[in-house]
Design a protein around this motif. Sequence first.
Motif, mmCIF file in Angstrom:
data_model
loop_
_atom_site.group_PDB
_atom_site.id
_atom_site.type_symbol
_atom_site.label_atom_id
_atom_site.label_comp_id
_atom_site.label_asym_id
_atom_site.label_seq_id
_atom_site.Cartn_x
_atom_site.Cartn_y
_atom_site.Cartn_z
ATOM 1 N N ILE A 1 0.746 -1.525 -0.215
ATOM 2 C CA ILE A 1 -0.153 0.246 0.230
ATOM 3 C C ILE A 1 1.029 1.493 -0.083
ATOM 4 C CG2 ILE A 1 -1.600 0.757 1.442
ATOM 5 C CD1 ILE A 1 -2.851 -1.491 2.663
ATOM 6 N N SER A 2 1.653 1.455 0.790
ATOM 7 C CA SER A 2 2.767 2.245 0.850
ATOM 8 C C SER A 2 3.878 2.760 -0.111
ATOM 9 C CB SER A 2 3.527 2.451 2.242
ATOM 10 O OG SER A 2 4.325 1.057 2.935
ATOM 11 N N ALA A 3 4.389 1.833 -0.723
ATOM 12 C CA ALA A 3 5.069 1.543 -1.889
ATOM 13 C C ALA A 3 4.032 1.611 -3.731
ATOM 14 C CB ALA A 3 6.959 0.801 -1.775
ATOM 15 N N ILE A 4 4.159 0.374 -3.392
ATOM 16 C CA ILE A 4 3.854 0.225 -4.925
ATOM 17 C C ILE A 4 2.390 0.878 -5.685
ATOM 18 C CG2 ILE A 4 2.970 -1.945 -6.225
ATOM 19 C CD1 ILE A 4 4.168 -4.140 -4.870
ATOM 20 N N LEU A 5 1.589 1.083 -4.691
ATOM 21 C CA LEU A 5 0.358 1.738 -4.872
ATOM 22 C C LEU A 5 0.650 2.919 -4.578
ATOM 23 C CD1 LEU A 5 -2.483 0.054 -2.653
ATOM 24 C CD2 LEU A 5 -1.614 -0.318 -5.342
ATOM 25 N N PHE A 6 1.740 3.595 -4.131
ATOM 26 C CA PHE A 6 2.106 5.049 -4.335
ATOM 27 C C PHE A 6 2.652 5.139 -5.771
ATOM 28 C CE2 PHE A 6 5.899 8.150 -3.686
ATOM 29 C CZ PHE A 6 5.165 9.808 -3.555
ATOM 30 N N LEU A 7 3.711 4.435 -6.210
ATOM 31 C CA LEU A 7 4.404 4.250 -7.658
ATOM 32 C C LEU A 7 2.848 4.199 -8.559
ATOM 33 C CD1 LEU A 7 7.346 2.183 -7.245
ATOM 34 C CD2 LEU A 7 6.685 4.475 -7.194
ATOM 35 N N PHE A 8 2.229 3.517 -8.021
ATOM 36 C CA PHE A 8 0.812 4.153 -9.335
ATOM 37 C C PHE A 8 -0.267 4.949 -9.222
ATOM 38 C CE2 PHE A 8 0.653 -1.300 -9.482
ATOM 39 C CZ PHE A 8 1.524 -1.067 -10.673
ATOM 40 N N ARG A 9 0.348 5.688 -8.077
ATOM 41 C CA ARG A 9 -0.517 7.100 -7.564
ATOM 42 C C ARG A 9 -1.964 6.478 -7.789
ATOM 43 N NH1 ARG A 9 3.325 8.350 -11.208
ATOM 44 N NH2 ARG A 9 1.303 7.265 -13.284
ATOM 45 N N ALA A 10 -1.784 5.633 -6.544
ATOM 46 C CA ALA A 10 -3.210 4.867 -6.773
ATOM 47 C C ALA A 10 -3.434 6.073 -5.148
ATOM 48 C CB ALA A 10 -3.706 3.735 -5.913
ATOM 49 N N ARG A 11 -4.596 7.483 -5.739
ATOM 50 C CA ARG A 11 -4.611 7.589 -3.783
ATOM 51 C C ARG A 11 -5.549 7.591 -3.367
ATOM 52 N NH1 ARG A 11 -3.538 13.024 -6.697
ATOM 53 N NH2 ARG A 11 -3.202 14.158 -4.398
ATOM 54 N N TRP A 12 -6.330 6.265 -3.904
ATOM 55 C CA TRP A 12 -6.847 5.758 -2.187
ATOM 56 C C TRP A 12 -6.313 5.000 -1.007
ATOM 57 C CZ3 TRP A 12 -6.882 0.884 -1.539
ATOM 58 C CH2 TRP A 12 -5.973 -0.578 -2.269
ATOM 59 N N ARG A 13 -4.478 5.172 -1.171
ATOM 60 C CA ARG A 13 -3.652 4.423 -0.016
ATOM 61 C C ARG A 13 -3.997 5.667 0.839
ATOM 62 N NH1 ARG A 13 0.204 7.263 -0.561
ATOM 63 N NH2 ARG A 13 1.957 6.196 0.828
ATOM 64 N N ASN A 14 -3.889 7.221 0.093
ATOM 65 C CA ASN A 14 -3.114 7.580 1.847
ATOM 66 C C ASN A 14 -4.421 7.854 2.525
ATOM 67 O OD1 ASN A 14 -1.883 9.150 -0.597
ATOM 68 N ND2 ASN A 14 -2.886 11.444 -1.159
ATOM 69 N N GLY A 15 -5.278 7.208 2.851
ATOM 70 C CA GLY A 15 -5.949 7.358 4.218
ATOM 71 C C GLY A 15 -5.571 5.977 4.607
ATOM 72 N N LEU A 16 -5.257 4.969 3.625
ATOM 73 C CA LEU A 16 -5.431 3.906 4.732
ATOM 74 C C LEU A 16 -3.957 3.483 5.137
ATOM 75 C CD1 LEU A 16 -6.283 1.534 1.564
ATOM 76 C CD2 LEU A 16 -7.914 2.277 3.608
ATOM 77 N N ALA A 17 -2.086 4.588 4.233
ATOM 78 C CA ALA A 17 -0.724 3.828 4.435
ATOM 79 C C ALA A 17 -0.611 3.817 5.978
ATOM 80 C CB ALA A 17 -0.689 4.987 3.105
ATOM 81 N N ARG A 18 -0.980 4.443 6.458
ATOM 82 C CA ARG A 18 -0.446 4.850 8.214
ATOM 83 C C ARG A 18 -0.556 3.347 8.428
ATOM 84 N NH1 ARG A 18 0.576 9.130 10.195
ATOM 85 N NH2 ARG A 18 1.903 9.667 8.417
ATOM 86 N N PHE A 19 -1.528 3.237 8.804
ATOM 87 C CA PHE A 19 -2.031 2.087 9.808
ATOM 88 C C PHE A 19 -1.820 0.275 8.976
ATOM 89 C CE2 PHE A 19 -4.720 -0.517 12.218
ATOM 90 C CZ PHE A 19 -4.881 0.532 13.223
ATOM 91 N N ALA A 20 -1.618 0.392 7.783
ATOM 92 C CA ALA A 20 -1.234 -0.615 7.313
ATOM 93 C C ALA A 20 0.966 -0.028 7.413
ATOM 94 C CB ALA A 20 -1.204 -0.254 5.630
ATOM 95 N N GLU A 21 1.127 0.326 7.352
ATOM 96 C CA GLU A 21 2.464 0.274 7.708
ATOM 97 C C GLU A 21 3.015 0.237 9.225
ATOM 98 O OE1 GLU A 21 4.818 4.634 6.348
ATOM 99 O OE2 GLU A 21 3.593 4.399 4.595
#
Lengths: 358, 361, 446
Positions: free
Chosen positions: C94-114
């Motif tokens: 979520i934090s890396a790959i979806l960031f590279l894909f510019r999938a904006r929806w990751r922003n809300g989840l990233a912190r918790f998932a990391e």
Amino acid sequence: MMPALTIQRFWANWLVWMLMLLSAGLGALFVVALEHLTDARWSVPLRRTAERVSGLVVPGSVAALVALFSLKVLYPWARPEAVTMPLVMAKAGWLNIPFFIARTLVCVALWLLSWKVLAGGSLKQDESRALVWTLRLRRFSPFFLVVMGLTTLVVAFDWISSLEPEWYSDVIGVYLFSGMFLAGLSAVVLAVSHLIEKGRLPQVRFDHLYNLGAWMFAFTVFWSYIAFAQYLLMWYADLPEEVYWYQQRSHGPWRGLCLVLALAHFVIPFFALVPQDAKGDLKRLKRVAVLVLAAHFLDLYWLVFPVLGDRPLFSWPELSFACFFVGLAVLWVRRSMSQGADMPVGDPFLEEGLAFKL
Amino acid sequence: MTENIFGVVGLFEDPAALLKAVPLVQSKRLGKLEAYTPYPVHGLPGVLGLSRSPLGGMVLVMGALGTLTAFLFQWWMNSVDYPLVVGGKDPSSWQAFVPIMFEVTVLFAAFTAGLGMLLLLNRLPDLWHPFLLSKSCAEVTRDKFALSIEAESGSLDVAAAQAILRQAGALSVEVVAFPAPASKVSLNALLALSAAGALTCALAGAGMYGAVKLFPVLPPMSHMLVQPRLDAQQRGMRPPVAGTVARGRMPYLGALGNPLPRTKAVLELGRKVFSNNCLICHGPLANGTPILTAAYGAKPANLQAKKFLSYTDGEIYHAIMHGKNAMPALGLGFTEDERWAVVHYVRALQRAQHAQDTDLP
Amino acid sequence: MLPELLRPEPLVEGSISAAVLDERVLAFPERRPPRAWFVAFAAAASCMSLGFALIGYTIVTGIGVWGNNRPVAWAFDIINFVFWIGIGHAGTLISAILFLFRARWRNGLARFAEAMTIFAVMTAGLFPLIHLGRPWLAYWLFPYPNQRGLWPNFRSPLMWDVFAVSTYFSVSILFWYLGLLPDLASLRDRTTSRARRILYTILSLGWRGSAGHWRHYEKAYLLLAGLATGLVLSVHSVVSFDFAVSVVPGWHMTIFPPYFVVGAIFSGFAMVVLVLAVVRRVMALEDLITLRHLELGNKVILGCSCLMGYSYLCEAFTAWYSMNPYIHHTFLQYISGTYGWAGWLAIACNTLVPQIFWLRRARRSLPVMAIVGVAALAGMWFERFTIIVISLYHDFLPSSWLVYKPTFVDYGILLGSFGFFFTCVLLFSRVLPVIATSEVKGSLHD
């Protein structure tokens, strides 16, 4: 040279080029399906080009049907009277001519159907501008992914792995798929750059190309990862029924080819695409795409040709095959470029796609 | 008091307002322009004329250094200093080094990216930066966008800066001063701090000494010699009943001699096996001078001693096969021929050290 | 105008300003948590204590207290290790790959998932350590000049694990910390307590959000995302090498590296979706972690499930195609024999149950998500059980066959690992912002 070898050589070349055509066609079709699947914007202006390149599935399928005549020549299991290894005889339930033909027919039918739906649907949308097509294509694309996964698996096992029927590797399907996708991307890059140079895609910018470059970069790494993992596992376990395959592909004159493959398929494209600016630089992308297509050819050559003997054959027959098939592919794609619009003008997201910013 | 002014900060509502304000403020050339934002604003570095981050190149170089380091380390340790044969692979083979090379590459590159950015390029930690003490800072870390005109070479036209920021549409303008210089550290405080440090060290040392003195070996340190399933663990491939003799095998103890001829090839084989396996403890001359330091207190046998000179070949073979005193049973790691070849070679070493006149050519 | 179905849903429901976002998310660490938090914490901490007590018992007594025995020398400890490392993969994805894909929806989840990544890797790291039997000698794994004149065997995949997992752990922490930095600065500036202010000032390194800093920061984040992507692929591949470089039937398969990575992402997403479905409710974040987030997570689960099916297909076909009687035997043991139920359970939970996510309604239904998430976690645990125990319990010679029976210590430590993980997760949600406010602010604006 013995005539038997000449026939074998003919079909080996045919096999490699059939796989090249299918790689470019199916790889490009995969690019199209990915856009529908991920709801991507950047690729909308490039999608028509990818759809045109995916038309190579048609000559690829024809080549595959013709290649069915090669079975008795290239594949040891297709001459049951000559098979002595019990290991190979036991596989007759899978490796027999009628079943092989049936599998190939199913694959060809699925490819043509997918191409018809994905590329044809988009063309129909150009005329009708009906949004329902976007929905239909989105719903269809996951199924194409399944088709792609399964058919590349079958192609890898049937057309490549069974050249040496005692050898097996689970990951060969993924290996072939990653190479095919990379080849498809490269073909799309070449077609896009041709159109840009002709001024037919005026609004396509760095931002759009960047994503193509990034995908190429990612799959260069992915291909290398799969290729090295397969090699490492077989090298480490050193099982006779597996490792001989690498033995004959990495010794003698083939060793040099392995090195070239590592350079052309990984090292050079990797470092060429590593800088951020390079991924959207048309000139560099074009060069890398040519290199990657050549590397994919070498990869297929390296998979197929060692069955002909322990030294690589590369001379005028290979060159003439290359000229013929490259010419065929270029003509085929150019013909489709002369019809219809250069961008999916019926797509509701085209405007957003053109405005796409990184 | 202009020397004490760090800069003038104007707050803006959104990124667009900030981006619009920059050229106007820039045109006045009052001082160094800097912007503070709650998240990276697209296009801001370009407008402010900031160069591109050199981080990519740094990471590439350090990553390559990581690859090289990992390769050289592994190669030197497992191929040169202590050549290790694993799975019948050449000790110099590189394939199995690749996973660790990759990991170390990523490790070097990632920490260059993270720490290089924070410590080197951004000069953090910087806990006493004047902006942190301004009222605007809290606004910025919440939702406002600040543009600040900062004093260059100590001078700033505060009034003009305030005016131009207002003119550019700032919501509020704040003059930020340098913090008052921190009071000098007193000698007493320094002394007290040192004393506390020394006391902590002394206490820790005494505690450690006491702990080691009082509890030299704790129960977990029994190195698993005693545990409930020790016997159960011996299940699996069952060893044959004691005294079993395989069909077609003759016992070798007693009068039976060495079945191998004493040829050059056999002695060469013996030398190889001896050098790889026995030499490290018994020494190159088999006189019990080990290559390893006697770290474990074991005293390898001096095979040149009288006791061993009178051994039969069978007895030496038996020692190889089943071990003797502290020597482990090594025999199953070799073929029968290799074992007998070692016996020949040991004999040759013994004879070399106890040569007689008849041995002279 | 686009029809309803084609228009992407907003990532944040309703309108919310950056200031309100701060008030909602950053205020958590300063408030007293709800009663549910204490109940959950007590439960998790009790499980954790039980686990650590049993680990202590194991260390003092020796690993003979486990069910492991020859030929099943790897059992719950390695299963749990692989399982937890896998859970960690979703966070990096979520934090890396979806960031590279510019999938904006990751922003809300990233912190918790990391955060979950870090805790999962910590949990996983416990197991190889106690599996050593003599954990106080774990430093032997590192190459340091020593009196014995020995070096570690770098050709051993177990050694690769040491490097892969420790790199993964340290890079994950670095990545997480970089993401936290702007939020720590926000916390610093909004807190009223002096002690907290000093703490957050130090933790935030005096981050001030200047344009010059952001320029390097963005580049660093991008580079780290790229590196973490390669890293996350490599970590579970290296874990799979532990098995695949051997010649054990059922372990030596070339598809293992990508297949392990897919499985890891699958189970990790199941965990993320499960936990977030609860967290968004308890912390009243339903408008920030929306049904759309969960739906997209469920799509990833569906995709991974299909890839798992593909891998199973490849494995089963190749097992037959190899015409190797030992491989045939092992694969029959996966679906029949003593542990056949475990194999079927894994197949059903991993490839069949998630197929319900083809339906949009199922993807957006919380009960269905919960069922599929639990099934996926159980399925992936049993998959590792299948791979490890079943491949081992029938060795090449029938004289070396033995049925493996876990002991209460094995079960207790498994429970304890969940306790440890959730204790960490709960503590995290108590002291640090659970949503990357700086990133969400960025996406609120456009």
